[in-house]
Motif scaffolding. Structure first.
Motif, mmCIF file in Angstrom:
data_model
loop_
_atom_site.group_PDB
_atom_site.id
_atom_site.type_symbol
_atom_site.label_atom_id
_atom_site.label_comp_id
_atom_site.label_asym_id
_atom_site.label_seq_id
_atom_site.Cartn_x
_atom_site.Cartn_y
_atom_site.Cartn_z
ATOM 1 N N ILE A 66 45.433 39.295 39.965
ATOM 2 C CA ILE A 66 45.758 40.716 40.130
ATOM 3 C C ILE A 66 47.240 40.937 39.900
ATOM 4 O O ILE A 66 47.655 41.854 39.175
ATOM 5 C CB ILE A 66 45.354 41.199 41.536
ATOM 6 N N VAL A 67 48.069 40.074 40.496
ATOM 7 C CA VAL A 67 49.524 40.191 40.315
ATOM 8 C C VAL A 67 49.891 39.969 38.850
ATOM 9 O O VAL A 67 50.716 40.703 38.283
ATOM 10 C CB VAL A 67 50.257 39.182 41.223
ATOM 11 N N MET A 68 49.278 38.985 38.220
ATOM 12 C CA MET A 68 49.588 38.695 36.824
ATOM 13 C C MET A 68 49.182 39.855 35.917
ATOM 14 O O MET A 68 49.908 40.219 34.982
ATOM 15 C CB MET A 68 48.870 37.420 36.386
ATOM 16 N N ALA A 69 48.034 40.459 36.194
ATOM 17 C CA ALA A 69 47.548 41.559 35.359
ATOM 18 C C ALA A 69 48.413 42.799 35.510
ATOM 19 O O ALA A 69 48.657 43.523 34.536
ATOM 20 C CB ALA A 69 46.101 41.884 35.721
ATOM 21 N N TRP A 70 48.889 43.061 36.712
ATOM 22 C CA TRP A 70 49.641 44.292 36.965
ATOM 23 C C TRP A 70 51.145 44.147 36.706
ATOM 24 O O TRP A 70 51.782 45.073 36.225
ATOM 25 C CB TRP A 70 49.431 44.750 38.402
ATOM 26 N N TYR A 71 51.698 42.963 37.044
ATOM 27 C CA TYR A 71 53.159 42.841 37.026
ATOM 28 C C TYR A 71 53.673 41.637 36.239
ATOM 29 O O TYR A 71 54.881 41.495 36.058
ATOM 30 C CB TYR A 71 53.702 42.760 38.467
ATOM 31 N N GLY A 72 52.789 40.767 35.788
ATOM 32 C CA GLY A 72 53.224 39.617 35.010
ATOM 33 C C GLY A 72 53.965 38.586 35.849
ATOM 34 O O GLY A 72 53.948 38.628 37.082
ATOM 35 N N LEU A 73 54.649 37.667 35.184
ATOM 36 C CA LEU A 73 55.353 36.586 35.874
ATOM 37 C C LEU A 73 56.384 37.069 36.894
ATOM 38 O O LEU A 73 56.517 36.452 37.960
ATOM 39 C CB LEU A 73 56.027 35.669 34.834
ATOM 40 N N PRO A 74 57.157 38.137 36.617
ATOM 41 C CA PRO A 74 58.141 38.581 37.614
ATOM 42 C C PRO A 74 57.508 38.942 38.963
ATOM 43 O O PRO A 74 58.169 38.858 39.997
ATOM 44 C CB PRO A 74 58.779 39.811 36.947
ATOM 45 N N GLY A 75 56.235 39.327 38.956
ATOM 46 C CA GLY A 75 55.584 39.706 40.194
ATOM 47 C C GLY A 75 55.248 38.546 41.097
ATOM 48 O O GLY A 75 54.886 38.748 42.261
#
Length: 322
Positions: A66-75
């Motif tokens: 979910i984090v990767m899909a919404w915000y990518g690596l910085p997330g």
């Protein structure tokens, strides 16, 4: 002649509020007590520390895409790192002590005692953060702690030392909320939630690794069966879903409206505890619950009335999904 229908902004806003309320009520009455029920069930079969570790691990695992899909690596690495790590450690301690508590005590009793967390936050806000806390809120804190003593009934022999575990969990959770309050980050909540699970998984892996290598009570993991692994996965899934639902609920409804709904968890816990384990709070426990809930609601609503800044996490003691 074609007549175009126009949306009523008031009706749309009201619909959004209703959706938020339903989401929070469902989380409080079904999702979180359900997760705690599975936790209690497994805690009687495999080490509670291992159950707590699995909760953090699978929460991390299911939040990652979910984090990767919404915000990518910085997330994946929200700042500031120091406070984020401290936050994760406090939540890890909360999850461990709470897991032991529900394993050793009736479900509703343990959850009711954790509900003193907002009262502890109020006390810590005055002592640690030097915030102004008036005599009314201090009185509510004392009254709420009296409610906890009514549930524990020191000297009655009902729970013994086990009754201290949910109190310790409440203190750890209050510290977690204080650290959350000090975070000067604009990182997305789901990103912070993921990183907290990473820290928790790493922290709880240490004692389990030591137990695996040299043995020892409490810290030595066991080999779960396929069914137990499935239930451990379910705990992590529910933890992740609960957090997402709460984020969406707060984006739709006022925090002051959602705050009282978190206390519905005691109702859900009582129902699950009775249906699954045959436990039901006695009369004195309900007296203590009423005192704690009334004190907690007064503290939260009084703080809002005098415009004290409160993070969403402390609108109710389980908003952070213990």
């Amino acid at each position: 002649m074609t007549v175009h229908a126009t949306k009523d902004p008031t009706a749309t806003a009201e619909r959004e509020i209703v959706i938020g309320v339903v989401m929070m009520a469902g989380t409080a009455m079904v999702l979180q007590p359900g997760m705690d029920t599975v936790t209690k069930y497994l805690g009687g079969q495999i080490p509670p520390l291992q159950v707590a570790w699995a909760r953090m691990f699978f929460q991390m695992l299911f939040t990652l895409p979910i984090v990767m899909a919404w915000y990518g690596l910085p997330g994946l690495a929200p700042r500031p790192y120091g406070l984020q790590i401290l936050r994760g450690l406090f939540l890890s301690a909360t999850v461990v002590t709470f897991t032991f508590a529900v394993t050793l005590m009736p479900l509703a009793d343990a959850i009711a005692l954790v509900f003193v967390a907002p009262l502890i936050v109020t006390a810590l806000s005055a002592i640690v953060l030097r915030e102004a806390v008036g005599p009314r809120r201090w009185t509510a804190v004392v009254v709420g702690l009296v409610g906890a003593m009514i549930i524990i009934r020191p000297g009655s022999g009902l729970f013994g030392a086990a009754a201290l575990l949910p109190i310790v969990a409440a203190v750890c959770y209050a510290c977690y909320l204080i650290v959350t309050r000090r975070l000067t980050t604009h990182s997305p909540p789901i990103s912070t939630h993921f990183f907290t699970a990473v820290v928790g998984t790493a922290a709880l892996s240490v004692p389990l690794a030591i137990g695996l290598l040299i043995g020892g009570p409490v810290i030595t993991p066991s080999a779960p069966t396929a069914v137990q692994w499935g239930l451990l996965v379910i705990i992590g899934i529910i933890a992740s879903i609960s957090h997402l639902v709460i984020i969406f609920a707060y984006s739709r409804s006022p925090a002051s409206m959602l705050a009282p709904l978190t206390y519905l968890e005691i109702v859900g816990a009582s129902a699950f505890g009775y249906l699954v384990f045959g436990d039901f709070p006695d009369g004195w426990t309900w007296v203590g619950v009423v005192v704690i809930v009334a004190s907690g609601l007064y503290v939260v609503l009084r703080a809002r009335r005098i415009k004290t800044a409160l993070p969403p996490d402390i609108q109710g003691p389980r908003t952070g999904t213990i």
